[in-house]
Enzyme design. Structure first.
Site, PDB file in Angstrom:
ATOM      1  N   ALA A  65      22.238 -16.917 -16.841  1.00 17.86           N
ATOM      2  CA  ALA A  65      21.374 -15.779 -17.187  1.00 17.86           C
ATOM      3  C   ALA A  65      21.131 -15.064 -15.887  1.00 17.86           C
ATOM      4  CB  ALA A  65      19.900 -16.332 -17.667  1.00 17.86           C
ATOM      5  N   GLY A 108      23.138 -20.449 -19.060  1.00 19.70           N
ATOM      6  CA  GLY A 108      23.401 -19.489 -20.091  1.00 19.70           C
ATOM      7  C   GLY A 108      24.876 -19.494 -20.202  1.00 19.70           C
ATOM      8  N   GLU A 111      25.945 -22.748 -22.179  1.00 17.16           N
ATOM      9  CA  GLU A 111      25.574 -22.352 -23.376  1.00 17.16           C
ATOM     10  C   GLU A 111      26.380 -21.407 -24.103  1.00 17.16           C
ATOM     11  OE1 GLU A 111      21.258 -21.321 -22.078  1.00 17.16           O
ATOM     12  OE2 GLU A 111      20.704 -22.718 -23.636  1.00 17.16           O
ATOM     13  N   GLU A 131      19.108 -25.164 -15.083  1.00 19.63           N
ATOM     14  CA  GLU A 131      17.906 -24.198 -15.272  1.00 19.63           C
ATOM     15  C   GLU A 131      16.597 -25.078 -14.721  1.00 19.63           C
ATOM     16  OE1 GLU A 131      20.286 -24.560 -17.590  1.00 19.63           O
ATOM     17  OE2 GLU A 131      20.256 -22.955 -18.826  1.00 19.63           O
TER      18      GLU A 131
HETATM   19  N1  CO8 Z   1      22.007 -14.622 -11.731  1.00 19.87           N
HETATM   20  C1  CO8 Z   1      22.245 -13.523 -10.954  1.00 19.87           C
HETATM   21  N2  CO8 Z   1      23.218 -13.447  -9.919  1.00 19.87           N
HETATM   22  C2  CO8 Z   1      23.887 -14.617  -9.727  1.00 19.87           C
HETATM   23  C3  CO8 Z   1      23.780 -15.860 -10.410  1.00 19.87           C
HETATM   24  C4  CO8 Z   1      22.840 -15.608 -11.636  1.00 19.87           C
HETATM   25  N3  CO8 Z   1      22.721 -16.872 -12.379  1.00 19.87           N
HETATM   26  N4  CO8 Z   1      24.720 -16.466 -10.139  1.00 19.87           N
HETATM   27  C5  CO8 Z   1      25.391 -15.940  -8.980  1.00 19.87           C
HETATM   28  N5  CO8 Z   1      24.919 -14.799  -8.765  1.00 19.87           N
HETATM   29  C6  CO8 Z   1      25.391 -13.675  -7.542  1.00 19.87           C
HETATM   30  C7  CO8 Z   1      24.750 -14.317  -6.517  1.00 19.87           C
HETATM   31  O1  CO8 Z   1      23.450 -13.908  -6.270  1.00 19.87           O
HETATM   32  C8  CO8 Z   1      25.770 -13.573  -5.403  1.00 19.87           C
HETATM   33  O2  CO8 Z   1      25.285 -12.251  -5.369  1.00 19.87           O
HETATM   34  P1  CO8 Z   1      25.326 -11.613  -3.796  1.00 19.87           P
HETATM   35  O3  CO8 Z   1      26.702 -11.507  -3.438  1.00 19.87           O
HETATM   36  O4  CO8 Z   1      24.883 -10.014  -4.196  1.00 19.87           O
HETATM   37  O5  CO8 Z   1      24.359 -12.385  -3.097  1.00 19.87           O
HETATM   38  C9  CO8 Z   1      27.100 -13.758  -6.164  1.00 19.87           C
HETATM   39  O6  CO8 Z   1      26.598 -14.011  -7.625  1.00 19.87           O
HETATM   40  C10 CO8 Z   1      27.944 -14.942  -5.920  1.00 19.87           C
HETATM   41  O7  CO8 Z   1      26.934 -16.003  -5.695  1.00 19.87           O
HETATM   42  P2  CO8 Z   1      27.021 -16.873  -4.512  1.00 19.87           P
HETATM   43  O8  CO8 Z   1      26.894 -16.303  -3.180  1.00 19.87           O
HETATM   44  O9  CO8 Z   1      25.516 -17.964  -4.946  1.00 19.87           O
HETATM   45  O10 CO8 Z   1      28.039 -17.883  -4.773  1.00 19.87           O
HETATM   46  P3  CO8 Z   1      28.322 -19.358  -4.334  1.00 19.87           P
HETATM   47  O11 CO8 Z   1      29.861 -19.645  -4.549  1.00 19.87           O
HETATM   48  O12 CO8 Z   1      27.904 -19.959  -2.887  1.00 19.87           O
HETATM   49  O13 CO8 Z   1      27.673 -20.225  -5.556  1.00 19.87           O
HETATM   50  C11 CO8 Z   1      26.975 -20.736  -7.738  1.00 19.87           C
HETATM   51  C12 CO8 Z   1      28.123 -20.052  -6.799  1.00 19.87           C
HETATM   52  C13 CO8 Z   1      26.609 -22.310  -7.567  1.00 19.87           C
HETATM   53  C14 CO8 Z   1      27.237 -20.577  -9.191  1.00 19.87           C
HETATM   54  C15 CO8 Z   1      25.303 -20.081  -7.370  1.00 19.87           C
HETATM   55  O14 CO8 Z   1      25.703 -18.869  -7.372  1.00 19.87           O
HETATM   56  C16 CO8 Z   1      24.442 -20.585  -8.172  1.00 19.87           C
HETATM   57  O15 CO8 Z   1      23.661 -21.640  -8.213  1.00 19.87           O
HETATM   58  N6  CO8 Z   1      23.831 -19.547  -9.396  1.00 19.87           N
HETATM   59  C17 CO8 Z   1      22.915 -19.690 -10.239  1.00 19.87           C
HETATM   60  C18 CO8 Z   1      23.279 -20.778 -11.400  1.00 19.87           C
HETATM   61  C19 CO8 Z   1      22.228 -20.973 -12.081  1.00 19.87           C
HETATM   62  O16 CO8 Z   1      20.961 -21.305 -11.747  1.00 19.87           O
HETATM   63  N7  CO8 Z   1      22.180 -20.879 -13.382  1.00 19.87           N
HETATM   64  C20 CO8 Z   1      21.191 -20.948 -14.316  1.00 19.87           C
HETATM   65  C21 CO8 Z   1      20.531 -19.654 -14.537  1.00 19.87           C
HETATM   66  S1  CO8 Z   1      19.179 -19.845 -15.734  1.00 19.87           S
HETATM   67  C22 CO8 Z   1      19.551 -19.872 -17.107  1.00 19.87           C
HETATM   68  O17 CO8 Z   1      20.857 -19.375 -17.295  1.00 19.87           O
HETATM   69  C23 CO8 Z   1      18.584 -19.787 -18.321  1.00 19.87           C
HETATM   70  C24 CO8 Z   1      19.416 -19.797 -19.329  1.00 19.87           C
HETATM   71  C25 CO8 Z   1      18.240 -19.299 -20.684  1.00 19.87           C
HETATM   72  C26 CO8 Z   1      18.863 -18.429 -21.828  1.00 19.87           C
HETATM   73  C27 CO8 Z   1      20.068 -17.849 -21.718  1.00 19.87           C
HETATM   74  C28 CO8 Z   1      20.210 -16.633 -21.113  1.00 19.87           C
HETATM   75  C29 CO8 Z   1      21.700 -16.012 -20.963  1.00 19.87           C
END
Ligand code: CO8
Length: 257
Positions: A65, A108, A111, A131
């Protein structure tokens, strides 16, 4: 504005949806989810579409998400969004859906992959339900679909720790159907889609419906569902054609009738 989900038709009967927010690792914001649901509704109703490929890009299938969108959200807003209806459009799709996963499939994103019927993963793919690390929990079926796919103890480990796993581990635990080399992923997924697209669509649709409906029904009910669907298929021209073609030692021509 660029489309957030790009649709094309790479082969006869095959529709391909590609998430297109590479700058955010295909994080699922509301706009993308709405677009995705709309595509699924349209493709579900199209008789020309037999199989749907659901892809991200090399770096990410989807990183979950959109956290920037969610950070200040409150419970009532979440309820009012009725997001489950957008997911339901995918879950309700009667055609086989193949998730084509390279890179991150997290939260997500994992999922979303689990909404598919087949998951083909690249060696680079990483799955996880992180999450818990951002203070919430899966909200799009993650606790339940993961549990059903891999069993309690493996699901709990992933859900409670937020740890990521690679494609080989995901394959071993039954979270993915098949792993392909990164460079072969899309070709392999398309080959599988094309193969299924050539099969009799009524039989394909019945198999999908019975497997999904039966999975949560008592065994006797599920077996009855299977029997009824099996018997029903004998009303199709494709059943006559398929069996006759076998006996005549020729290739069958299926028409979806
Ligand atoms: N949301 C928003 N932006 C994101 C997300 C995200 N989930 N993941 C990555 N991005 C963005 C980063 O903010 C970054 O943006 P910017 O360049 O503007 O700073 C860009 O994508 C690249 O990301 P990173 O620089 O972090 O890249 P890395 O290679 O260092 O890391 C990772 C990659 C490991 C994937 C890292 O980005 C990360 O941990 N992301 C978050 C993952 C996460 O926690 N996902 C779960 C989210 S909660 C959820 O999904 C709840 C679901 C509930 C219902 C379903 C809804 C759809």
């Amino acid at each position: 504005m660029d489309e957030l989900v790009v649709l094309d038709y790479p082969a006869a009967g095959v529709a391909r949806l590609r998430l297109n927010r590479p700058q955010a690792l295909n994080a699922l914001n509301m706009a993308l989810r709405r677009e995705l649901a709309r595509h699924f509704q349209t493709l579900s109703a199209s008789v020309d579409v037999r199989v749907i490929l659901l892809c991200g890009d090399r770096r990410a299938f989807a990183a979950g998400a959109d956290l920037a969108e969610l950070v200040d959200c409150d419970s009532i807003e979440l309820m009012q969004c009725q997001v489950h209806m957008l997911w339901q459009a995918i879950a309700d799709c009667p055609k086989p859906v193949i998730a084509v996963v390279a890179g991150y499939a997290l939260g997500g994103g994992c999922e979303l992959a689990m909404h598919a019927d087949i998951i083909v993963a690249a060696e680079s793919a990483q799955f996880g339900q992180p999450e818990v690390k951002v203070g919430v929990m899966p909200g799009a079926g993650g606790t339940q679909r993961l549990l059903r796919a891999v069993g309690k103890f493996r699901a709990m480990k992933l859900l409670l720790s937020g740890e990521r796993i690679g494609a080989a581990e995901a394959l071993a635990m039954g979270l993915v159907s098949e792993v392909a080399a990164d460079e072969a992923l899309e070709t392999r997924a398309l080959e599988l889609a094309t193969q299924i697209a050539m099969l009799p669509p009524l039989a394909v649709a019945q198999i999908k419906e019975v497997v999904l409906a039966g999975a949560d029904a008592p065994l006797a009910t599920a077996l009855m569902l299977e029997r009824k669907a099996y018997q029903l298929l004998f009303a199709s021209r494709d059943q006559k054609e398929g069996m006759r073609a076998f006996l005549d030692k020729r290739a069958a021509v299926f028409r979806g009738e």
